[in-house]
Design a protein around this motif. Sequence first.
Motif, PDB file in Angstrom:
ATOM      1  N   MET A   1     -20.496   0.267 -92.057  1.00 57.41           N
ATOM      2  CA  MET A   1     -19.722   0.133 -90.825  1.00 57.41           C
ATOM      3  C   MET A   1     -20.239   1.002 -89.669  1.00 57.41           C
ATOM      4  O   MET A   1     -20.273   0.565 -88.533  1.00 57.41           O
ATOM      5  N   PRO A   2     -20.671   2.291 -89.953  1.00 58.76           N
ATOM      6  CA  PRO A   2     -21.221   3.080 -88.873  1.00 58.76           C
ATOM      7  C   PRO A   2     -22.433   2.411 -88.219  1.00 58.76           C
ATOM      8  O   PRO A   2     -22.629   2.505 -87.019  1.00 58.76           O
ATOM      9  N   ASP A   3     -23.256   1.690 -89.059  1.00 56.58           N
ATOM     10  CA  ASP A   3     -24.413   1.004 -88.503  1.00 56.58           C
ATOM     11  C   ASP A   3     -23.988  -0.102 -87.556  1.00 56.58           C
ATOM     12  O   ASP A   3     -24.587  -0.296 -86.498  1.00 56.58           O
ATOM     13  N   VAL A   4     -22.958  -0.866 -87.941  1.00 56.56           N
ATOM     14  CA  VAL A   4     -22.449  -1.937 -87.087  1.00 56.56           C
ATOM     15  C   VAL A   4     -21.912  -1.356 -85.782  1.00 56.56           C
ATOM     16  O   VAL A   4     -22.161  -1.880 -84.688  1.00 56.56           O
ATOM     17  N   HIS A   5     -21.185  -0.242 -85.891  1.00 54.67           N
ATOM     18  CA  HIS A   5     -20.633   0.406 -84.708  1.00 54.67           C
ATOM     19  C   HIS A   5     -21.741   0.847 -83.768  1.00 54.67           C
ATOM     20  O   HIS A   5     -21.672   0.652 -82.547  1.00 54.67           O
ATOM     21  N   SER A   6     -22.785   1.452 -84.321  1.00 53.53           N
ATOM     22  CA  SER A   6     -23.913   1.922 -83.515  1.00 53.53           C
ATOM     23  C   SER A   6     -24.648   0.759 -82.861  1.00 53.53           C
ATOM     24  O   SER A   6     -25.043   0.832 -81.691  1.00 53.53           O
ATOM     25  N   GLN A   7     -24.811  -0.341 -83.614  1.00 59.20           N
ATOM     26  CA  GLN A   7     -25.482  -1.516 -83.062  1.00 59.20           C
ATOM     27  C   GLN A   7     -24.699  -2.102 -81.891  1.00 59.20           C
ATOM     28  O   GLN A   7     -25.289  -2.506 -80.878  1.00 59.20           O
ATOM     29  N   HIS A   8     -23.366  -2.151 -82.027  1.00 59.85           N
ATOM     30  CA  HIS A   8     -22.546  -2.680 -80.938  1.00 59.85           C
ATOM     31  C   HIS A   8     -22.678  -1.813 -79.690  1.00 59.85           C
ATOM     32  O   HIS A   8     -22.769  -2.327 -78.569  1.00 59.85           O
ATOM     33  N   ARG A   9     -22.687  -0.512 -79.861  1.00 59.74           N
ATOM     34  CA  ARG A   9     -22.829   0.377 -78.707  1.00 59.74           C
ATOM     35  C   ARG A   9     -24.197   0.191 -78.034  1.00 59.74           C
ATOM     36  O   ARG A   9     -24.291   0.162 -76.804  1.00 59.74           O
ATOM     37  N   THR A  10     -25.222   0.062 -78.851  1.00 61.69           N
ATOM     38  CA  THR A  10     -26.556  -0.177 -78.304  1.00 61.69           C
ATOM     39  C   THR A  10     -26.602  -1.513 -77.567  1.00 61.69           C
ATOM     40  O   THR A  10     -27.163  -1.611 -76.459  1.00 61.69           O
ATOM     41  N   GLY A  11     -25.996  -2.546 -78.162  1.00 66.07           N
ATOM     42  CA  GLY A  11     -25.955  -3.852 -77.521  1.00 66.07           C
ATOM     43  C   GLY A  11     -25.225  -3.813 -76.190  1.00 66.07           C
ATOM     44  O   GLY A  11     -25.672  -4.406 -75.201  1.00 66.07           O
ATOM     45  N   ILE A  12     -24.098  -3.102 -76.148  1.00 65.78           N
ATOM     46  CA  ILE A  12     -23.330  -2.967 -74.904  1.00 65.78           C
ATOM     47  C   ILE A  12     -24.169  -2.297 -73.827  1.00 65.78           C
ATOM     48  O   ILE A  12     -24.237  -2.761 -72.685  1.00 65.78           O
ATOM     49  N   ALA A  13     -24.840  -1.191 -74.199  1.00 69.92           N
ATOM     50  CA  ALA A  13     -25.655  -0.459 -73.228  1.00 69.92           C
ATOM     51  C   ALA A  13     -26.765  -1.341 -72.667  1.00 69.92           C
ATOM     52  O   ALA A  13     -27.032  -1.354 -71.453  1.00 69.92           O
ATOM     53  N   LEU A  14     -27.414  -2.104 -73.529  1.00 70.15           N
ATOM     54  CA  LEU A  14     -28.513  -2.962 -73.094  1.00 70.15           C
ATOM     55  C   LEU A  14     -28.027  -4.065 -72.148  1.00 70.15           C
ATOM     56  O   LEU A  14     -28.671  -4.355 -71.130  1.00 70.15           O
ATOM     57  N   VAL A  15     -26.884  -4.683 -72.476  1.00 72.75           N
ATOM     58  CA  VAL A  15     -26.370  -5.763 -71.625  1.00 72.75           C
ATOM     59  C   VAL A  15     -25.866  -5.209 -70.291  1.00 72.75           C
ATOM     60  O   VAL A  15     -26.008  -5.858 -69.247  1.00 72.75           O
ATOM     61  N   VAL A  16     -25.291  -4.012 -70.284  1.00 73.35           N
ATOM     62  CA  VAL A  16     -24.870  -3.381 -69.027  1.00 73.35           C
ATOM     63  C   VAL A  16     -26.082  -3.138 -68.128  1.00 73.35           C
ATOM     64  O   VAL A  16     -26.045  -3.420 -66.920  1.00 73.35           O
ATOM     65  N   VAL A  17     -27.166  -2.625 -68.703  1.00 76.98           N
ATOM     66  CA  VAL A  17     -28.392  -2.421 -67.918  1.00 76.98           C
ATOM     67  C   VAL A  17     -28.904  -3.753 -67.379  1.00 76.98           C
ATOM     68  O   VAL A  17     -29.339  -3.852 -66.217  1.00 76.98           O
ATOM     69  N   ALA A  18     -28.851  -4.800 -68.211  1.00 75.84           N
ATOM     70  CA  ALA A  18     -29.285  -6.130 -67.771  1.00 75.84           C
ATOM     71  C   ALA A  18     -28.442  -6.614 -66.593  1.00 75.84           C
ATOM     72  O   ALA A  18     -28.968  -7.153 -65.615  1.00 75.84           O
ATOM     73  N   ALA A  19     -27.125  -6.416 -66.676  1.00 71.46           N
ATOM     74  CA  ALA A  19     -26.231  -6.848 -65.595  1.00 71.46           C
ATOM     75  C   ALA A  19     -26.547  -6.113 -64.295  1.00 71.46           C
ATOM     76  O   ALA A  19     -26.558  -6.711 -63.207  1.00 71.46           O
ATOM     77  N   ILE A  20     -26.804  -4.809 -64.394  1.00 71.74           N
ATOM     78  CA  ILE A  20     -27.156  -4.036 -63.202  1.00 71.74           C
ATOM     79  C   ILE A  20     -28.457  -4.555 -62.606  1.00 71.74           C
ATOM     80  O   ILE A  20     -28.583  -4.718 -61.387  1.00 71.74           O
TER      81      ILE A  20
END
Length: 291
Positions: A1-20
């Motif tokens: 579960m910690p891996d899934v949590h970390s992956q989601h946070r990484t995914g969020i950060a990447l998509v936020v940068v893409a949106a900017i």
Amino acid sequence: MPDVHSQHRTGIALVVVAAIAWSTAPFFTRLLHLDSWTILFWRGLFGGTFIALFLVVAQGGRGAKNLMRLGRGGALVACFSAVAMLAFIPALQLTSTANVAIVIAAQPFITAAIAWLWLREAPSAATMLASLIAFAGIAITVSGALAAADLRAIGLAVLVMLAFAVMTVAMRRHKDTPMVAAAAFANVIGAAVSVPFADNLLAVSATDIGTLAMFGLCQVALGLTCFSLGVRLLPSGRATLIATLETPLMPFWVWLAFSELPSGRALAGGAIVMTAVIADIIGNDRGLRTG
């Protein structure tokens, strides 16, 4: 579960940068007094080159090989990405950014529907509620703007929205395909298609070349690369919801560069969009912690 949590946070950060990164499109378009096809050619050429260089520098020989083995999934993503890029710039030039934004704002709904039909990937109720709230915020931003809208521009914006939605779900479907390489080829396709229609392909100044290079690097290469990496780690509907942060940021860059103050509607609608996206991120983050 910690891996899934970390992956989601990484995914969020990447998509936020893409949106900017994507939100800078109106800024660069405003700087360039060229026809759409000329902009698309040079932006695609620079964007594809920068993405290919990133692959080779980051992955070495493996990155170079990825450019040569897209497969069916990569080709599908490249084609739909190219369609979205080819339609986006003319839409921005034919009508206001607000008119384009209201159509593209439907992406989370369309993407979630395609993901459910194709992948049986059901979005969470919280994400769908946040998508609805975000859409309401964008509707407030552009309320009254559609009365004199150019139908061609609205049609192109619909094409952008549909192509981007299919591209996003295809990225999730073909996770083993080198999607950053597919993003590079999407730019090559866009540049190649633009050649026969461009009016001023070689009649561009040194200043324009510099602006087009930055357009390709900041808006295209950075945006597509980050989104291609981030969408693998998030449900499709949620990824496109986060990407709607692009919409309220668009007028910010224009205000910063050209001192054009956004309207009260734009400020209110932008605040609602950002609140909806942040609430979805926090809500799903808590769900992952307790799940």
